[in-house]
Design a protein around this motif. Structure first.
Motif, PDB file in Angstrom:
ATOM      1  N   GLY A 181       0.792  -1.140   0.116  1.00 50.76           N
ATOM      2  CA  GLY A 181       0.075  -0.113  -0.022  1.00 50.76           C
ATOM      3  C   GLY A 181       0.889   1.201  -0.144  1.00 50.76           C
ATOM      4  O   GLY A 181       2.016   0.972   0.589  1.00 50.76           O
ATOM      5  N   LYS A 182       0.316   2.325  -0.584  1.00 53.44           N
ATOM      6  CA  LYS A 182       1.155   3.599  -0.615  1.00 53.44           C
ATOM      7  C   LYS A 182       0.557   4.364   0.483  1.00 53.44           C
ATOM      8  O   LYS A 182      -0.337   3.897   1.015  1.00 53.44           O
ATOM      9  CB  LYS A 182       0.627   4.288  -2.015  1.00 53.44           C
ATOM     10  CG  LYS A 182       1.039   3.581  -3.264  1.00 53.44           C
ATOM     11  CD  LYS A 182       0.836   4.403  -4.415  1.00 53.44           C
ATOM     12  CE  LYS A 182      -0.682   4.875  -4.383  1.00 53.44           C
ATOM     13  NZ  LYS A 182      -1.788   3.772  -4.749  1.00 53.44           N
ATOM     14  N   TYR A 187      -5.582   2.509   2.318  1.00 50.56           N
ATOM     15  CA  TYR A 187      -6.377   2.053   3.546  1.00 50.56           C
ATOM     16  C   TYR A 187      -5.841   0.639   3.806  1.00 50.56           C
ATOM     17  O   TYR A 187      -5.738  -0.212   2.946  1.00 50.56           O
ATOM     18  CB  TYR A 187      -7.797   2.154   3.499  1.00 50.56           C
ATOM     19  CG  TYR A 187      -8.377   3.604   3.518  1.00 50.56           C
ATOM     20  CD1 TYR A 187      -8.764   4.227   4.656  1.00 50.56           C
ATOM     21  CD2 TYR A 187      -8.029   4.370   2.546  1.00 50.56           C
ATOM     22  CE1 TYR A 187      -9.270   5.272   4.876  1.00 50.56           C
ATOM     23  CE2 TYR A 187      -8.525   5.750   2.610  1.00 50.56           C
ATOM     24  CZ  TYR A 187      -9.033   6.057   4.063  1.00 50.56           C
ATOM     25  OH  TYR A 187      -9.500   7.447   4.027  1.00 50.56           O
ATOM     26  N   LEU A 188      -5.817   0.072   4.970  1.00 50.42           N
ATOM     27  CA  LEU A 188      -5.751  -1.303   5.453  1.00 50.42           C
ATOM     28  C   LEU A 188      -7.031  -1.865   5.968  1.00 50.42           C
ATOM     29  O   LEU A 188      -7.776  -1.186   6.548  1.00 50.42           O
ATOM     30  CB  LEU A 188      -4.730  -1.465   6.619  1.00 50.42           C
ATOM     31  CG  LEU A 188      -4.638  -3.016   7.023  1.00 50.42           C
ATOM     32  CD1 LEU A 188      -4.052  -3.616   5.866  1.00 50.42           C
ATOM     33  CD2 LEU A 188      -3.713  -3.021   8.082  1.00 50.42           C
ATOM     34  N   VAL A 242     -14.662  -9.567   5.294  1.00 51.40           N
ATOM     35  CA  VAL A 242     -15.612 -10.054   5.833  1.00 51.40           C
ATOM     36  C   VAL A 242     -15.314 -11.421   6.616  1.00 51.40           C
ATOM     37  O   VAL A 242     -16.016 -11.761   7.572  1.00 51.40           O
ATOM     38  CB  VAL A 242     -17.055 -10.279   4.867  1.00 51.40           C
ATOM     39  CG1 VAL A 242     -17.560  -8.830   4.524  1.00 51.40           C
ATOM     40  CG2 VAL A 242     -16.573 -11.146   3.628  1.00 51.40           C
ATOM     41  N   ASN A 243     -14.232 -11.940   6.290  1.00 58.36           N
ATOM     42  CA  ASN A 243     -13.723 -13.001   6.486  1.00 58.36           C
ATOM     43  C   ASN A 243     -12.522 -12.888   7.665  1.00 58.36           C
ATOM     44  O   ASN A 243     -12.069 -13.740   7.696  1.00 58.36           O
ATOM     45  CB  ASN A 243     -13.291 -14.483   5.573  1.00 58.36           C
ATOM     46  CG  ASN A 243     -14.612 -14.808   4.831  1.00 58.36           C
ATOM     47  OD1 ASN A 243     -15.708 -14.836   5.609  1.00 58.36           O
ATOM     48  ND2 ASN A 243     -14.557 -14.765   3.585  1.00 58.36           N
ATOM     49  N   GLY A 244     -12.249 -11.742   7.915  1.00 53.77           N
ATOM     50  CA  GLY A 244     -11.178 -11.396   8.872  1.00 53.77           C
ATOM     51  C   GLY A 244      -9.816 -11.189   7.933  1.00 53.77           C
ATOM     52  O   GLY A 244      -8.846 -10.947   8.587  1.00 53.77           O
ATOM     53  N   GLU A 245      -9.765 -11.296   6.875  1.00 54.77           N
ATOM     54  CA  GLU A 245      -8.635 -10.993   6.087  1.00 54.77           C
ATOM     55  C   GLU A 245      -8.238  -9.827   5.834  1.00 54.77           C
ATOM     56  O   GLU A 245      -9.131  -8.842   5.906  1.00 54.77           O
ATOM     57  CB  GLU A 245      -8.786 -11.661   4.515  1.00 54.77           C
ATOM     58  CG  GLU A 245      -9.658 -11.094   3.675  1.00 54.77           C
ATOM     59  CD  GLU A 245     -11.010 -11.395   3.708  1.00 54.77           C
ATOM     60  OE1 GLU A 245     -11.885 -10.757   2.917  1.00 54.77           O
ATOM     61  OE2 GLU A 245     -11.691 -11.621   4.901  1.00 54.77           O
ATOM     62  N   LEU A 246      -6.804  -9.479   5.694  1.00 52.24           N
ATOM     63  CA  LEU A 246      -6.566  -8.136   5.529  1.00 52.24           C
ATOM     64  C   LEU A 246      -6.055  -7.966   4.174  1.00 52.24           C
ATOM     65  O   LEU A 246      -5.448  -8.790   3.401  1.00 52.24           O
ATOM     66  CB  LEU A 246      -5.063  -8.026   6.197  1.00 52.24           C
ATOM     67  CG  LEU A 246      -5.306  -8.022   8.021  1.00 52.24           C
ATOM     68  CD1 LEU A 246      -3.999  -7.722   8.811  1.00 52.24           C
ATOM     69  CD2 LEU A 246      -6.439  -6.922   8.410  1.00 52.24           C
ATOM     70  N   TYR A 247      -6.129  -6.500   3.691  1.00 49.19           N
ATOM     71  CA  TYR A 247      -5.801  -6.215   2.212  1.00 49.19           C
ATOM     72  C   TYR A 247      -5.886  -4.688   2.157  1.00 49.19           C
ATOM     73  O   TYR A 247      -6.315  -3.894   2.885  1.00 49.19           O
ATOM     74  CB  TYR A 247      -6.723  -6.851   1.251  1.00 49.19           C
ATOM     75  CG  TYR A 247      -8.200  -6.457   1.344  1.00 49.19           C
ATOM     76  CD1 TYR A 247      -8.526  -5.286   0.665  1.00 49.19           C
ATOM     77  CD2 TYR A 247      -9.268  -7.025   2.271  1.00 49.19           C
ATOM     78  CE1 TYR A 247     -10.080  -4.938   0.778  1.00 49.19           C
ATOM     79  CE2 TYR A 247     -10.572  -6.593   2.375  1.00 49.19           C
ATOM     80  CZ  TYR A 247     -10.974  -5.400   1.641  1.00 49.19           C
ATOM     81  OH  TYR A 247     -12.126  -5.129   1.599  1.00 49.19           O
TER      82      TYR A 247
END
Length: 76
Positions: A44-45, A49-50, A54-59
């Motif tokens: 991410g720049k 946003y982090l 809905v399944n608890g995954e980060l992206y």
């Protein structure tokens, strides 16, 4: 196998859809960052946003995409 080009919309019977209003947690990060995702390590720049899916995954989500597709939820 079908192949679609990024900037050439195929002549298919597209229908309109809208994302379900599912609240998610997110935080704006003010420096470059990396996050381990289901698709591998993504960057991410500063200002992106982090997100917590809905399944608890980060992206990561770019600031530009976030501002086009999300509204803030007023917490009670």
């Amino acid at each position: 196998m079908l192949h679609f080009s990024a900037n050439d919309q195929p002549n298919l019977p597209f229908r309109k859809a809208i994302k379900k209003p599912i609240p998610i947690n997110c935080v704006q990060i003010e420096e470059t960052f990396e996050v381990e995702t289901l698709e591998g390590t993504l960057r991410g720049k500063a200002g992106d946003y982090l997100m917590v899916g809905v399944n608890g995954e980060l992206y990561p989500c770019s600031k530009e995409i976030f501002e086009k597709t999300y509204d803030w939820v007023e917490e009670e």
